[in-house]
Enzyme design. Structure first.
Site, short mmCIF file in Angstrom:
data_model
loop_
_atom_site.label_atom_id
_atom_site.label_comp_id
_atom_site.label_asym_id
_atom_site.label_seq_id
_atom_site.Cartn_x
_atom_site.Cartn_y
_atom_site.Cartn_z
CD GLU A 1 -17.92 0.69 -6.53
OE1 GLU A 1 -16.94 -0.06 -6.68
OE2 GLU A 1 -18.98 0.33 -5.98
CG HIS B 1 -1.38 1.40 1.61
ND1 HIS B 1 -0.81 2.17 2.61
CD2 HIS B 1 -2.38 2.16 1.08
CE1 HIS B 1 -1.43 3.32 2.69
NE2 HIS B 1 -2.38 3.35 1.78
CB ALA C 1 -17.25 10.54 -0.72
CE1 TYR D 1 5.08 8.84 0.32
CE2 TYR D 1 4.49 7.23 -1.36
CZ TYR D 1 5.21 7.59 -0.24
OH TYR D 1 6.07 6.69 0.35
#
Length: 412
Positions: free
Chosen positions: A371, A214, A368, A217
């Site tokens: 998905e 994962h 938002a 940034y």
């Protein structure tokens, strides 16, 4: 000046100019070609030098205008080989801008493209899956590009997303930032204008021998009531193996440490500990994985220095991970190893849905895109009642490391 006239005269005697073009480095570059049949004449009372100079200037001005027109027209076509999709911000604006918003968007577009191409190259050794590219826009402001590869032979699910989000912070997001020490000049928790740009990725391999990675940034700006602009960077990269290979973990941490040490040798040990503390599942009493680096609210020593540090960390993702994938992807495994991998992915889901700050912020942001926020979740996970690995087993050794984080490389 007389010498310049002679040069122009010599050129124009070879013919009259016509425009041509060629693509160089992703941009259309224009040139002048001359035919052999044209001639130049002038009346005796007009000085030839001024006629020639005027013709040359007109030719140059016309070429510049025509070049600018065609460059704008063909720019979208030249972006495809460079980025995964057309940027959210107009490309001409990004190229002209020197502000941090433009620079960060260009960085995350490039990182997304680099990672997707590397993953597709690894996947091509066993299968033919490609990334689904989903460019979306947000009515409140901004948008994103979600790239997801699913059901591959090497990677069960890989997502690499970028987002450019702007608008007004909702009260819940302001309160969340205040809770971690952010101070804003505002009377209440509503309506602060903000800008956020980031790249986020989770890559879940098919083989239990290959760890999940994962990275994230991001850059953030908030404009306070008095016009003051607060900015900061955040991010990190971490590794979550199902089975422990010490050599792989040392390689991973060493690569991240090298990226940090280019800027300040105190950064890796600080951000390594922060990663261990952040990616903890309190109700399980264990870490999500073997860590990496994690940081937030970085606003020193300067904006330029902070940006260069983030750039170094983002560029370290592929060197830290690809060699591990190549080493482990063809190693055999059985049903027991697959079942253990699914149990570990269950822990991954628990952390992401219960504790992850990025997930909470995304879900609290108006408009938002669910998905994209939940892209990090694996295709499959497993929960067993009161499961404990057998003492001395590879699975038990993995749990021991997760309960007791180690220092994988020297911090000096």
């Amino acid at each position: 000046m007389r010498g310049a006239h002679r040069v122009l005269a010599g050129v124009l005697r070879r013919g009259t100019p016509s425009l041509g073009s060629k693509t160089v480095g992703g941009f259309v570059r224009y040139s002048c070609k001359f035919s052999s049949s044209a001639t130049v004449s002038a009346k005796p009372h007009i000085r030839p030098g001024y006629v020639i100079l005027g013709a040359g200037l007109a030719c140059g001005a016309g070429a510049v205008l025509y070049s600018a027109h065609l460059r704008k027209k063909t720019l979208a076509a030249t972006l495809e080989p460079v980025f995964m999709a057309q940027p959210i911000t107009d490309m001409a604006t990004l190229q002209q801008g020197s502000d941090m918003r433009s620079r960060m968007e260009l960085l995350i577009l490039r990182v997304q493209s680099d990672v997707c191409k590397a993953i597709e190259e690894l996947e091509s050794t066993e299968g033919d899956k490609k990334f689904l590219i989903d460019r979306w826009e947000r009515k409140e402001g901004g948008g994103g590009i979600s790239c997801v590869l699913q059901d591959g032979q090497v990677f069960e699910k890989a997502g690499v997303n970028i987002s450019i989000v702007l608008g007004n912070l909702p009260p819940a997001a302001v309160r969340q930032m205040r809770a971690r020490g952010k101070e804003f000049k505002t009377k209440d928790d509503s309506g602060l204008p903000f800008f956020a740009a980031g790249v986020s990725s989770v890559i879940h391999p098919r083989s239990p021998n290959v760890p999940t990675i994962h990275f994230n940034y991001r850059y953030f700006e908030v404009v306070e009531e008095d016009g003051t602009r607060q900015w900061w960077f955040g991010g990190g990269t971490d590794l979550t193996p199902s089975y422990l290979d010490t050599e792989d973990v040392v390689h991973f941490h060493s690569t991240l440490k090298d990226a940090c040490d280019k800027h300040d040798k105190s950064l890796y040990p600080k951000f390594k500990k922060w990663c261990d503390d952040y990616f903890t599942i309190p109700h399980r009493g264990e870490c999500r994985g073997v860590g990496g680096i994690f940081f937030d609210d970085v606003d020193e020593p300067s904006q330029e220095d902070a940006f260069r540090f983030v750039q170094s960390c983002a560029d370290a993702v592929l060197p830290s991970y690809v060699p591990i994938v190549k080493k482990q992807m063809t190693c055999g495994y059985g049903l027991a190893e697959r079942q253990w991998q699914l149990l570990r992915r269950g822990r991954y889901v628990e952390f992401n849905l219960v504790y992850d700050r990025g997930t909470k912020f995304g879900l609290a942001t108006p408009g938002a895109r669910i998905e994209s926020i939940l892209m990090s979740l694996p295709l499959a996970a497993r929960w067993e009642y009161c499961h404990d690995p057998a003492p001395g087993s590879p699975e038990a050794k993995m749990v021991e490391v997760l309960k007791n984080p180690r220092d994988w490389v020297e911090s000096q």
